[in-house]
Design a protein around this motif. Structure first.
Motif, PDB file in Angstrom:
ATOM      1  N   UNK A  18       0.826  -1.208   0.000  1.00 43.81           N
ATOM      2  CA  UNK A  18       0.000   0.000   0.000  1.00 43.81           C
ATOM      3  C   UNK A  18       0.859   1.257   0.000  1.00 43.81           C
ATOM      4  N   UNK A  19       0.369   2.269  -0.717  1.00 42.57           N
ATOM      5  CA  UNK A  19       1.023   3.574  -0.700  1.00 42.57           C
ATOM      6  C   UNK A  19       2.437   3.560  -1.223  1.00 42.57           C
ATOM      7  N   UNK A  20       2.741   2.630  -2.135  1.00 45.85           N
ATOM      8  CA  UNK A  20       4.080   2.579  -2.675  1.00 45.85           C
ATOM      9  C   UNK A  20       5.140   2.188  -1.656  1.00 45.85           C
ATOM     10  N   UNK A  21       4.738   1.389  -0.664  1.00 47.33           N
ATOM     11  CA  UNK A  21       5.699   0.919   0.326  1.00 47.33           C
ATOM     12  C   UNK A  21       5.850   1.815   1.535  1.00 47.33           C
ATOM     13  N   UNK A  22       4.779   2.491   1.941  1.00 47.27           N
ATOM     14  CA  UNK A  22       4.860   3.377   3.105  1.00 47.27           C
ATOM     15  C   UNK A  22       5.193   2.624   4.391  1.00 47.27           C
ATOM     16  N   UNK A  23       4.763   1.386   4.473  1.00 45.39           N
ATOM     17  CA  UNK A  23       5.021   0.607   5.682  1.00 45.39           C
ATOM     18  C   UNK A  23       6.519   0.567   5.977  1.00 45.39           C
ATOM     19  N   UNK A  24       7.325   0.304   4.947  1.00 40.67           N
ATOM     20  CA  UNK A  24       8.772   0.261   5.128  1.00 40.67           C
ATOM     21  C   UNK A  24       9.365   1.656   5.235  1.00 40.67           C
ATOM     22  N   UNK A  25       8.860   2.572   4.427  1.00 38.96           N
ATOM     23  CA  UNK A  25       9.433   3.923   4.389  1.00 38.96           C
ATOM     24  C   UNK A  25       9.318   4.645   5.721  1.00 38.96           C
ATOM     25  N   UNK A  26       8.235   4.407   6.432  1.00 39.89           N
ATOM     26  CA  UNK A  26       8.025   5.077   7.714  1.00 39.89           C
ATOM     27  C   UNK A  26       8.431   4.201   8.901  1.00 39.89           C
ATOM     28  N   UNK A  65      -4.755  -1.769  11.649  1.00 37.23           N
ATOM     29  CA  UNK A  65      -4.612  -1.971  10.214  1.00 37.23           C
ATOM     30  C   UNK A  65      -3.809  -0.813   9.637  1.00 37.23           C
ATOM     31  N   UNK A  66      -2.833  -1.158   8.814  1.00 39.97           N
ATOM     32  CA  UNK A  66      -2.028  -0.176   8.101  1.00 39.97           C
ATOM     33  C   UNK A  66      -2.080  -0.516   6.622  1.00 39.97           C
ATOM     34  N   UNK A  67      -2.640   0.398   5.830  1.00 43.07           N
ATOM     35  CA  UNK A  67      -2.771   0.151   4.402  1.00 43.07           C
ATOM     36  C   UNK A  67      -3.732   1.142   3.794  1.00 43.07           C
ATOM     37  N   UNK A  68      -4.124   0.867   2.569  1.00 45.05           N
ATOM     38  CA  UNK A  68      -5.088   1.710   1.885  1.00 45.05           C
ATOM     39  C   UNK A  68      -6.507   1.401   2.316  1.00 45.05           C
ATOM     40  N   UNK A  69      -7.466   2.091   1.714  1.00 43.82           N
ATOM     41  CA  UNK A  69      -8.858   1.952   2.128  1.00 43.82           C
ATOM     42  C   UNK A  69      -9.390   0.540   1.937  1.00 43.82           C
ATOM     43  N   UNK A  70      -8.929  -0.167   0.902  1.00 41.33           N
ATOM     44  CA  UNK A  70      -9.384  -1.546   0.714  1.00 41.33           C
ATOM     45  C   UNK A  70      -8.943  -2.445   1.852  1.00 41.33           C
ATOM     46  N   UNK A  90      -2.846   5.317   8.580  1.00 38.52           N
ATOM     47  CA  UNK A  90      -2.995   5.692   7.165  1.00 38.52           C
ATOM     48  C   UNK A  90      -1.709   5.499   6.370  1.00 38.52           C
ATOM     49  N   UNK A  91      -1.593   4.368   5.700  1.00 34.57           N
ATOM     50  CA  UNK A  91      -0.389   4.116   4.918  1.00 34.57           C
ATOM     51  C   UNK A  91      -0.709   3.719   3.480  1.00 34.57           C
ATOM     52  N   UNK A  92      -1.887   4.139   2.993  1.00 36.29           N
ATOM     53  CA  UNK A  92      -2.241   3.911   1.601  1.00 36.29           C
ATOM     54  C   UNK A  92      -1.921   5.127   0.754  1.00 36.29           C
ATOM     55  N   UNK A  93      -2.553   5.207  -0.414  1.00 36.70           N
ATOM     56  CA  UNK A  93      -2.314   6.340  -1.309  1.00 36.70           C
ATOM     57  C   UNK A  93      -3.245   7.497  -0.995  1.00 36.70           C
ATOM     58  N   UNK A  97     -10.726   7.290   4.391  1.00 37.73           N
ATOM     59  CA  UNK A  97     -11.358   6.998   5.673  1.00 37.73           C
ATOM     60  C   UNK A  97     -10.548   7.597   6.814  1.00 37.73           C
ATOM     61  N   UNK A  98      -9.238   7.404   6.783  1.00 33.50           N
ATOM     62  CA  UNK A  98      -8.372   7.967   7.825  1.00 33.50           C
ATOM     63  C   UNK A  98      -8.441   9.494   7.831  1.00 33.50           C
ATOM     64  N   UNK A  99      -8.491  10.089   6.655  1.00 33.13           N
ATOM     65  CA  UNK A  99      -8.620  11.547   6.562  1.00 33.13           C
ATOM     66  C   UNK A  99      -9.887  12.025   7.249  1.00 33.13           C
ATOM     67  N   UNK A 100     -11.001  11.327   7.001  1.00 37.64           N
ATOM     68  CA  UNK A 100     -12.271  11.765   7.584  1.00 37.64           C
ATOM     69  C   UNK A 100     -12.386  11.400   9.055  1.00 37.64           C
ATOM     70  N   UNK A 101     -11.468  10.575   9.556  1.00 43.20           N
ATOM     71  CA  UNK A 101     -11.359  10.350  10.998  1.00 43.20           C
ATOM     72  C   UNK A 101     -10.520  11.433  11.670  1.00 43.20           C
ATOM     73  N   UNK A 102      -9.886  12.289  10.856  1.00 43.45           N
ATOM     74  CA  UNK A 102      -9.054  13.352  11.405  1.00 43.45           C
ATOM     75  C   UNK A 102      -7.631  12.938  11.687  1.00 43.45           C
ATOM     76  N   UNK A 103      -7.170  11.815  11.124  1.00 44.47           N
ATOM     77  CA  UNK A 103      -5.811  11.356  11.370  1.00 44.47           C
ATOM     78  C   UNK A 103      -4.802  12.142  10.539  1.00 44.47           C
ATOM     79  N   UNK A 104      -3.552  12.092  10.940  1.00 40.09           N
ATOM     80  CA  UNK A 104      -2.484  12.816  10.261  1.00 40.09           C
ATOM     81  C   UNK A 104      -1.980  11.968   9.095  1.00 40.09           C
ATOM     82  N   UNK A 105      -2.314  12.356   7.872  1.00 41.20           N
ATOM     83  CA  UNK A 105      -1.920  11.583   6.703  1.00 41.20           C
ATOM     84  C   UNK A 105      -0.447  11.791   6.355  1.00 41.20           C
ATOM     85  N   UNK A 106       0.123  12.887   6.795  1.00 34.93           N
ATOM     86  CA  UNK A 106       1.526  13.164   6.469  1.00 34.93           C
ATOM     87  C   UNK A 106       2.491  12.349   7.312  1.00 34.93           C
TER      88      UNK A 106
END
Length: 315
Positions: A18-26, A65-70, A90-93, A97-106
């Motif tokens: 998900x997110x082009x490999x955000x799990x590893x990047x972060x 859960x860490x990944x995209x909306x699916x 939030x580690x998808x593209x 859902x995470x955005x509308x929960x008010x989470x920090x996407x950055x």
């Protein structure tokens, strides 16, 4: 698979793609494990829903859960079904859902703070028969674009491939939709969301300020000559033309917008292509959409950006 499968109260299901490999990047795995959670990663052999169910069998009292909306949707369905609270990372593209929960996407790492001092919350879940959706179900140009080869790699090309037939009135949704103002036959686009989208303010177009209204949002585009890929901007123009403000609902000529707890699509065919939380599916007709108020328990980090109304109240 990251993390040994021993009995643990917290298991986080992560999608490494998900997110082009955000799990590893972060560095989400070591950060989560350092906070006492186990991390189980999806693979060809084990999808997110299977891992989440196995985690519950193994004694998990909290799911993450860490990944995209699916991926989030799949684990959220298990969490709701088993009564476990869910931590969303939030580690998808897009992370709608995470955005509308008010989470920090950055900075998705900040969502892991919920494991330490998470604030409990409850939100609604959309239902497509027995299937859960956290964002929306779409029919028409969006669903067709999802079916295009290479959609994930080049979304603009996929939309460009399917949009012309809709714009020229040669393609439509092979169904009819019951609305408060009558039945719409063969619409261009149907979008049914888990709670209504905000459409009146350009800055917050397409946001959901609440996920706890107990209502589905419904948007139907009727006008054959106007069905561009940018659905929400088209809707804003419709609302401006008909002078409809925030929270209004009605038949604006080209667009029909309303809220309801149950929405049905009928048709003479056997199946209808759809996009469910960004995943292409084929659904049997009739399509029945409903909502389960407060069905999903969440743990949210105390320090989070929040939704726009929350931020406005803070300052």
């Amino acid at each position: 698979m990251a993390g040994a499968r021993t009995r643990a109260p917290v298991v986080i299901v992560m999608n490494p793609r998900s997110g082009g490999g955000k799990m590893a990047r972060y560095g989400l795995v070591p950060r989560a494990e350092g906070m006492g959670a186990q991390v189980w990663t999806t693979s060809v052999e084990e999808d997110a829903a299977s891992l989440a169910r196995n985690a519950v069998v193994e004694g998990a009292q909290v799911l993450g859960v860490a990944g995209g909306d699916g991926t989030v949707s799949a684990v959220a369905a298990v969490a709701a079904d088993t009564g476990r609270p869910l931590v969303v990372v939030p580690s998808g593209t897009r992370n709608h859902f995470a955005r509308d929960l008010g989470l920090d996407l950055r900075d998705p790492v900040r969502a892991l703070d919920a494991l330490v001092d998470g604030e409990p919350a409850q939100v609604d879940l959309g239902m497509l028969g027995s299937r859960v959706f956290i964002n929306n179900v779409s029919f028409g140009v969006y669903a067709d674009a999802l079916l295009e080869p290479g959609y994930r790699e080049d979304k603009p090309r996929a939309f460009a491939a399917v949009a012309p037939d809709y714009a020229k009135g040669r393609q439509w949704v092979e169904a009819r939709v019951d609305t408060p103002w009558g039945t719409v036959e063969f619409p261009q686009v149907v979008l049914i969301s888990n709670n209504p989208y905000h459409l009146a303010t350009p800055r917050w177009l397409g946001r959901r300020f609440s996920l706890g209204t107990g209502q589905l949002g419904a948007i139907v585009l009727k006008r054959p000559a106007q069905a561009p890929p940018d659905l929400l901007r088209h809707l804003r123009e419709e609302l401006r033309q008909h002078k409809r403000g925030a929270g209004s609902a009605g038949d604006g000529g080209g667009a029909v917008i309303w809220s309801a707890s149950h929405i049905t699509l009928h048709g003479e065919g056997r199946h209808l292509d759809a996009g469910v939380d960004g995943e292409a599916v084929r659904l049997p007709l009739p399509v029945e959409c409903g909502i389960q108020p407060g069905a999903l328990r969440l743990l949210l980090p105390k320090d989070r950006p929040g939704t726009p109304p929350e931020r406005a109240m803070r300052h």
